[in-house]
Design a protein around this motif. Sequence first.
Motif, PDB file in Angstrom:
ATOM      1  N   THR A  44       5.224 -36.294 -18.670  1.00 39.93           N
ATOM      2  CA  THR A  44       5.660 -37.812 -18.366  1.00 39.93           C
ATOM      3  C   THR A  44       5.258 -37.832 -16.946  1.00 39.93           C
ATOM      4  O   THR A  44       4.682 -37.401 -16.181  1.00 39.93           O
ATOM      5  CB  THR A  44       7.082 -37.160 -17.911  1.00 39.93           C
ATOM      6  N   PRO A  45       4.879 -39.150 -16.933  1.00 39.79           N
ATOM      7  CA  PRO A  45       4.707 -39.527 -15.597  1.00 39.79           C
ATOM      8  C   PRO A  45       4.994 -39.237 -14.836  1.00 39.79           C
ATOM      9  O   PRO A  45       3.977 -38.609 -13.063  1.00 39.79           O
ATOM     10  CB  PRO A  45       4.559 -40.742 -15.554  1.00 39.79           C
ATOM     11  N   MET A  46       6.216 -38.918 -14.479  1.00 41.01           N
ATOM     12  CA  MET A  46       6.939 -38.633 -13.638  1.00 41.01           C
ATOM     13  C   MET A  46       6.236 -36.941 -12.954  1.00 41.01           C
ATOM     14  O   MET A  46       6.327 -36.897 -11.667  1.00 41.01           O
ATOM     15  CB  MET A  46       7.855 -38.616 -12.958  1.00 41.01           C
ATOM     16  N   THR A  47       6.453 -35.968 -14.052  1.00 37.26           N
ATOM     17  CA  THR A  47       6.538 -35.049 -13.921  1.00 37.26           C
ATOM     18  C   THR A  47       4.667 -34.293 -12.917  1.00 37.26           C
ATOM     19  O   THR A  47       4.344 -33.931 -12.137  1.00 37.26           O
ATOM     20  CB  THR A  47       6.123 -34.157 -15.048  1.00 37.26           C
ATOM     21  N   TRP A  48       4.344 -35.149 -13.342  1.00 43.81           N
ATOM     22  CA  TRP A  48       2.524 -35.181 -12.901  1.00 43.81           C
ATOM     23  C   TRP A  48       3.019 -35.834 -11.319  1.00 43.81           C
ATOM     24  O   TRP A  48       1.935 -35.410 -10.792  1.00 43.81           O
ATOM     25  CB  TRP A  48       1.645 -36.431 -14.232  1.00 43.81           C
ATOM     26  N   LEU A  49       3.097 -37.017 -11.140  1.00 43.06           N
ATOM     27  CA  LEU A  49       3.188 -37.886 -10.172  1.00 43.06           C
ATOM     28  C   LEU A  49       3.925 -36.122  -8.904  1.00 43.06           C
ATOM     29  O   LEU A  49       3.378 -36.408  -7.536  1.00 43.06           O
ATOM     30  CB  LEU A  49       4.179 -38.819 -10.026  1.00 43.06           C
ATOM     31  N   ILE A  50       4.432 -35.824  -9.275  1.00 45.97           N
ATOM     32  CA  ILE A  50       5.440 -35.036  -8.590  1.00 45.97           C
ATOM     33  C   ILE A  50       4.933 -33.906  -8.497  1.00 45.97           C
ATOM     34  O   ILE A  50       4.794 -32.840  -7.077  1.00 45.97           O
ATOM     35  CB  ILE A  50       7.255 -34.529  -9.119  1.00 45.97           C
ATOM     36  N   THR A  51       3.966 -33.626  -9.560  1.00 50.29           N
ATOM     37  CA  THR A  51       3.105 -32.077  -9.327  1.00 50.29           C
ATOM     38  C   THR A  51       2.183 -32.404  -8.684  1.00 50.29           C
ATOM     39  O   THR A  51       1.897 -31.569  -7.834  1.00 50.29           O
ATOM     40  CB  THR A  51       2.653 -32.261 -10.195  1.00 50.29           C
ATOM     41  N   ILE A  52       2.001 -33.175  -8.159  1.00 49.05           N
ATOM     42  CA  ILE A  52       1.005 -34.023  -7.026  1.00 49.05           C
ATOM     43  C   ILE A  52       1.300 -33.927  -5.328  1.00 49.05           C
ATOM     44  O   ILE A  52       0.769 -33.034  -4.559  1.00 49.05           O
ATOM     45  CB  ILE A  52       0.519 -35.200  -7.215  1.00 49.05           C
ATOM     46  N   VAL A  53       2.476 -34.253  -5.635  1.00 50.82           N
ATOM     47  CA  VAL A  53       3.476 -34.156  -4.015  1.00 50.82           C
ATOM     48  C   VAL A  53       3.232 -32.941  -3.896  1.00 50.82           C
ATOM     49  O   VAL A  53       3.643 -32.605  -3.019  1.00 50.82           O
ATOM     50  CB  VAL A  53       4.780 -35.159  -4.504  1.00 50.82           C
TER      51      VAL A  53
ATOM     52  N   ALA B  55      10.632 -43.091  -3.292  1.00 51.49           N
ATOM     53  CA  ALA B  55      11.440 -43.192  -3.449  1.00 51.49           C
ATOM     54  C   ALA B  55      11.955 -41.673  -3.933  1.00 51.49           C
ATOM     55  O   ALA B  55      12.627 -40.368  -3.202  1.00 51.49           O
ATOM     56  CB  ALA B  55      13.210 -43.710  -2.839  1.00 51.49           C
ATOM     57  N   HIS B  56      12.123 -41.126  -4.951  1.00 53.93           N
ATOM     58  CA  HIS B  56      12.110 -40.030  -5.405  1.00 53.93           C
ATOM     59  C   HIS B  56      10.908 -39.280  -5.093  1.00 53.93           C
ATOM     60  O   HIS B  56      11.398 -37.744  -4.738  1.00 53.93           O
ATOM     61  CB  HIS B  56      12.475 -40.530  -7.167  1.00 53.93           C
ATOM     62  N   LEU B  57       9.841 -38.984  -4.794  1.00 51.77           N
ATOM     63  CA  LEU B  57       9.422 -38.526  -4.540  1.00 51.77           C
ATOM     64  C   LEU B  57       8.503 -37.778  -3.410  1.00 51.77           C
ATOM     65  O   LEU B  57       8.021 -36.945  -3.029  1.00 51.77           O
ATOM     66  CB  LEU B  57       7.166 -39.113  -4.742  1.00 51.77           C
ATOM     67  N   TYR B  58       8.835 -39.286  -2.227  1.00 52.28           N
ATOM     68  CA  TYR B  58       9.751 -39.026  -1.122  1.00 52.28           C
ATOM     69  C   TYR B  58      10.751 -37.669  -0.637  1.00 52.28           C
ATOM     70  O   TYR B  58      10.260 -36.787   0.231  1.00 52.28           O
ATOM     71  CB  TYR B  58      10.502 -40.350  -0.229  1.00 52.28           C
ATOM     72  N   GLY B  59      11.544 -37.664  -1.662  1.00 51.50           N
ATOM     73  CA  GLY B  59      12.480 -36.682  -1.471  1.00 51.50           C
ATOM     74  C   GLY B  59      12.552 -35.358  -1.793  1.00 51.50           C
ATOM     75  O   GLY B  59      12.313 -34.450  -1.434  1.00 51.50           O
ATOM     76  N   VAL B  60      10.718 -35.613  -2.567  1.00 56.03           N
ATOM     77  CA  VAL B  60      10.733 -34.436  -3.139  1.00 56.03           C
ATOM     78  C   VAL B  60       9.462 -33.427  -2.314  1.00 56.03           C
ATOM     79  O   VAL B  60       9.921 -32.272  -2.034  1.00 56.03           O
ATOM     80  CB  VAL B  60       8.792 -34.347  -4.846  1.00 56.03           C
ATOM     81  N   ALA B  61       8.801 -34.580  -1.247  1.00 58.47           N
ATOM     82  CA  ALA B  61       8.091 -34.283   0.024  1.00 58.47           C
ATOM     83  C   ALA B  61       9.394 -33.522   1.026  1.00 58.47           C
ATOM     84  O   ALA B  61       8.897 -32.477   1.390  1.00 58.47           O
ATOM     85  CB  ALA B  61       7.244 -35.141   0.334  1.00 58.47           C
ATOM     86  N   MET B  62      10.236 -34.138   1.188  1.00 59.76           N
ATOM     87  CA  MET B  62      11.802 -33.691   2.268  1.00 59.76           C
ATOM     88  C   MET B  62      11.735 -32.872   1.661  1.00 59.76           C
ATOM     89  O   MET B  62      11.831 -31.507   2.699  1.00 59.76           O
ATOM     90  CB  MET B  62      12.276 -34.873   2.546  1.00 59.76           C
ATOM     91  N   ARG B  63      11.965 -31.652   0.393  1.00 64.76           N
ATOM     92  CA  ARG B  63      12.584 -30.795  -0.245  1.00 64.76           C
ATOM     93  C   ARG B  63      11.304 -29.130   0.431  1.00 64.76           C
ATOM     94  O   ARG B  63      12.061 -29.031   0.626  1.00 64.76           O
ATOM     95  CB  ARG B  63      12.837 -30.370  -2.208  1.00 64.76           C
ATOM     96  N   PHE B  64      10.376 -30.364   0.078  1.00 66.21           N
ATOM     97  CA  PHE B  64       9.243 -28.569   1.198  1.00 66.21           C
ATOM     98  C   PHE B  64       9.315 -28.719   2.786  1.00 66.21           C
ATOM     99  O   PHE B  64       9.406 -27.567   3.347  1.00 66.21           O
ATOM    100  CB  PHE B  64       8.390 -29.067   0.269  1.00 66.21           C
ATOM    101  N   VAL B  65       8.960 -29.893   3.491  1.00 62.64           N
ATOM    102  CA  VAL B  65       8.637 -30.555   4.421  1.00 62.64           C
ATOM    103  C   VAL B  65       9.509 -29.737   5.709  1.00 62.64           C
ATOM    104  O   VAL B  65      10.149 -30.131   6.519  1.00 62.64           O
ATOM    105  CB  VAL B  65       7.409 -30.793   4.819  1.00 62.64           C
TER     106      VAL B  65
END
Length: 200
Positions: free
Chosen positions: A75-84, A35-45
């Motif tokens: 942290t794991p979330m920083t790594w995941l957010i970087t990928i997204v 859910a959080h990572l989807y929000g990150v992607a939405m901020r970009f596209v």
Amino acid sequence: MLTHTPENQRLVDLLQRVSLQDHAAFKQLYDLTSAHLYGVAMRFVRQRELADEILQDAFINVWQQAGSYAATLSTPMTWLITIVRNKSLDRLRKGKLESDNTSSFEDNSPDQYQEEVMEHADPHDLFAAATEKIEVTRCLSQLDAPQRQSLALAYYNGLSHSELAEQLQVPLGTAKAWIRRGLDRLKKCLEQASLAPQGK
């Protein structure tokens, strides 16, 4: 070192299990972070369909590259957010959907990006991450150029080993060796830094 919280440790444990091809752990990781990572992607596209595709691509990458996650680096979330983030920027470039805002995202300094991805972190997390970043930058500078470039592409850009080999135009075995040796040297450097007397 980065602040250890129960939430972070749970994600670290799940990533370790995912690196062993544990499907149940992968599902748990997805449920906790998608859910959080989807929000990150939405901020970009800014498009739901594209964000869905980016999220899917990112988790494919996570499944393939979970073993490359190093808890000493972020942290794991920083790594995941970087990928997204990088998947999103790649999709924007390929789709020719770049805007002035996108360019500013790409031109952001590491400190600006760290602020973006950790906007909900508490001050202790932010301080720990900033301190860790200084040590990581110092240790990275001590690596051989191929090892440093390989780690940057694999870790920060989320490239798989095969994508890395293609990007650098080297055999797959060479790319894997650069990553392995680079991580080994980076880990030793960071361990030495953590044991060094403070205030010197």
